[in-house]
Design a protein around this motif. Sequence first.
Motif, mmCIF file in Angstrom:
data_model
loop_
_atom_site.group_PDB
_atom_site.id
_atom_site.type_symbol
_atom_site.label_atom_id
_atom_site.label_comp_id
_atom_site.label_asym_id
_atom_site.label_seq_id
_atom_site.Cartn_x
_atom_site.Cartn_y
_atom_site.Cartn_z
ATOM 1 N N ASP A 34 1.020 -1.165 -0.348
ATOM 2 C CA ASP A 34 -0.230 -0.095 -0.256
ATOM 3 C C ASP A 34 0.336 1.649 0.091
ATOM 4 N N VAL A 35 0.171 2.426 -0.276
ATOM 5 C CA VAL A 35 1.250 3.665 -0.496
ATOM 6 C C VAL A 35 1.709 4.489 0.525
ATOM 7 N N SER A 36 1.588 4.074 1.709
ATOM 8 C CA SER A 36 2.520 4.399 2.687
ATOM 9 C C SER A 36 2.065 3.219 4.567
ATOM 10 N N GLU A 99 -7.137 6.825 -14.113
ATOM 11 C CA GLU A 99 -5.711 7.786 -14.185
ATOM 12 C C GLU A 99 -5.071 6.724 -13.131
ATOM 13 N N LEU A 100 -5.099 6.731 -12.387
ATOM 14 C CA LEU A 100 -4.443 5.746 -10.867
ATOM 15 C C LEU A 100 -4.154 5.233 -11.197
ATOM 16 N N LYS A 101 -4.941 3.827 -11.795
ATOM 17 C CA LYS A 101 -4.805 2.614 -12.170
ATOM 18 C C LYS A 101 -3.421 2.715 -13.317
ATOM 19 N N GLY A 103 -1.526 4.974 -13.796
ATOM 20 C CA GLY A 103 -0.021 5.309 -13.713
ATOM 21 C C GLY A 103 0.427 4.037 -12.718
ATOM 22 N N ILE A 104 -0.281 2.707 -12.371
ATOM 23 C CA ILE A 104 0.824 2.496 -11.182
ATOM 24 C C ILE A 104 0.809 1.299 -12.157
ATOM 25 N N TYR A 105 -0.102 0.899 -13.485
ATOM 26 C CA TYR A 105 0.657 0.073 -14.308
ATOM 27 C C TYR A 105 2.445 0.566 -15.331
#
Length: 285
Positions: A34-36, A99-101, A103-105
């Motif tokens: 997870d991010v943090s 956009e989030l997805k 970005g992670i791919y």
Amino acid sequence: MFHLSKITVLGTGVLGSQIAYQAAFSGYSVTSYDVSDQALAGAGERFARLVETYRSVGVPQTAGIPADAALHAIRLTSNLADAVADADLVIEAIPENLELKRGIYTRLAALAPERTIFATNSSTLLPSDLKEFTGRPDRFLALHYANQVWVHNTAEIMGTSDTSPEVYAAVVAFAKGSGMVPIELRKEKAGYVLNSLLVPLLNAAAGLLVDGVADHETIDRTWRIATGAPAGPFQIYDVVGLTTAYNIASAGSNPQSERFAALLKENYLDQGKLGTSTGEGFYTY
Ligand code: NAD
């Protein structure tokens, strides 16, 4: 043939935590990202609740791993490179935002080994919306779980025209190996099989209610008696949660969904009746 034993799950929210825990419980080696560190602290609490749920429900154990041992077997990290460095399969369960997805791919494409297969748990996006960002369209597909994976254990598997048959077969084998019933889709379809059936049913039920044709109990009773289904549409609304139902209805642009949104707000949301999660919705629990 791909052999998938090291699984990394991205996102430790409602579904990500369930997917990771179910895989660990089934004997897979699991890393959760997870991010943090703050997000991972929340994950720790979700995993602990899952241990209790699996114990109290008595989820069948095939791998001989006690519920609390599964918890300790999950490695947590907030470093994406570390999370995927040795992954056979990465299952992405981050928020439903294009956009989030993407970005992670884009980041994963650079960080993960060549062999790694990527799968998205997205409910509303098609894998085609994401495949060009993965750097490996042949090793990418959708693997879609339902909430409460230990009881509603369908895993809908949906590739694009680029997904290799070996990759598809390996993910079907992983789904079976982790206690899921694989639902094999032969082509892309928004809503997969389940929501393609469920959403029209729920919309039709809302229409009957707001048009004053019948009350919610009559509609549910009809569906249960005449089809043998265990629950009617308004019982399902209570499980989905009336906040989600309201958000979907208020995004609709037809008069029927507007009236349903207004009904939900006035009679339920404004009174704190959000469905089974609060003990009251269309029914009292
Ligand atoms: P959620 O909001 O509960 O969890 C999302 C998690 O992703 C959080 O832990 C968040 O910290 C983390 N996150 C946020 N940004 C991130 C990033 N850039 N990288 C990695 N992690 C990040 O969401 P959810 O309900 O678990 O849904 C996740 C996905 O699963 C969505 O695509 C959704 O459509 C799908 N899904 C949800 C359900 C459901 O019933 N909730 C059912 C099937 C599929």
